[in-house]
Design an enzyme around this catalytic site. Structure first.
Site, PDB file in Angstrom:
ATOM      1  CG  HIS A  62      -2.131  -1.334   1.432  1.00 31.92           C
ATOM      2  ND1 HIS A  62      -2.883  -1.535   1.910  1.00 31.92           N
ATOM      3  CD2 HIS A  62      -2.046  -1.770   0.149  1.00 31.92           C
ATOM      4  CE1 HIS A  62      -3.597  -2.132   2.270  1.00 31.92           C
ATOM      5  NE2 HIS A  62      -3.143  -2.576   0.952  1.00 31.92           N
ATOM      6  CD  GLU A  64      -1.511   4.150   3.795  1.00 31.81           C
ATOM      7  OE1 GLU A  64      -3.614   4.237   3.461  1.00 31.81           O
ATOM      8  OE2 GLU A  64      -1.369   3.418   2.989  1.00 31.81           O
ATOM      9  CB  CYS A  92      -6.390  -0.310   5.311  1.00 30.44           C
ATOM     10  SG  CYS A  92      -4.962  -0.777   4.937  1.00 30.44           S
ATOM     11  CB  CYS A  95      -1.803   2.065   6.347  1.00 34.07           C
ATOM     12  SG  CYS A  95      -1.747   0.204   4.257  1.00 34.07           S
TER      13      CYS A  95
END
Length: 158
Positions: A62, A64, A92, A95
């Site tokens: 992801h 992040e 999410c 993260c």
């Protein structure tokens, strides 16, 4: 926004740069989420990333997560206590927990994510007693632009 008042010019500029990263991700077939980590004292961008889950075949790639790795290498530290993270979509749970572990000072996110978010939705990671650190949270920054980027991407895929 949950904390504080209006976003300033600098915050909007950093979110626009995160949107640019998100647009690049979309052009490569990735879910268009872009992220920046900025030194809150100097304004230096320590990391500029986007989702790369398809490219890397890695569900943890992801924006992040990649930005946190890049910023800690750039800063030479495992904690980013004076850093601010800008991301185009509410993080999410995975993260959000990593943001907590990294001790990010401020979290700015664009679109809210009722289905997969972990900050204002779902498990609300920073509200849990097990959360090690809670950054200042600013949600809805450039929300319409961030949401439109995601909506356009998924409409084209259907």
């Amino acid at each position: 926004m949950r904390v504080g008042a209006k976003a300033g010019k600098a915050e909007m500029t950093f979110m626009e740069r995160a949107l640019i990263e998100g647009r690049k991700a979309a052009s490569q077939g990735e879910v268009p989420v872009g992220c920046l980590i900025v030194d809150g004292n100097t304004g230096e961008v320590l990391a500029r990333t986007a989702n790369r889950t398809e490219e890397l075949g890695d569900p943890t790639a992801h924006a992040e997560m990649l930005a946190l790795s890049e910023a800690t290498r750039s800063a030479g530290a495992k904690r980013l206590t004076e850093c601010d993270l800008y991301v185009t979509l509410e993080p999410c749970p995975m993260c959000a927990q990593a943001i907590s572990f990294a001790r990010i000072r401020r979290l700015y996110f664009g679109a809210y994510d009722p289905k997969g978010g972990g900050v204002e939705h779902g498990p609300r990671i920073f509200s849990q007693p097990s959360s090690h650190h809670t950054p200042q949270i600013y949600g809805g920054l450039a929300e319409t632009d961030c949401a439109d980027l995601l909506t356009d991407f998924f409409e084209k895929r259907r």
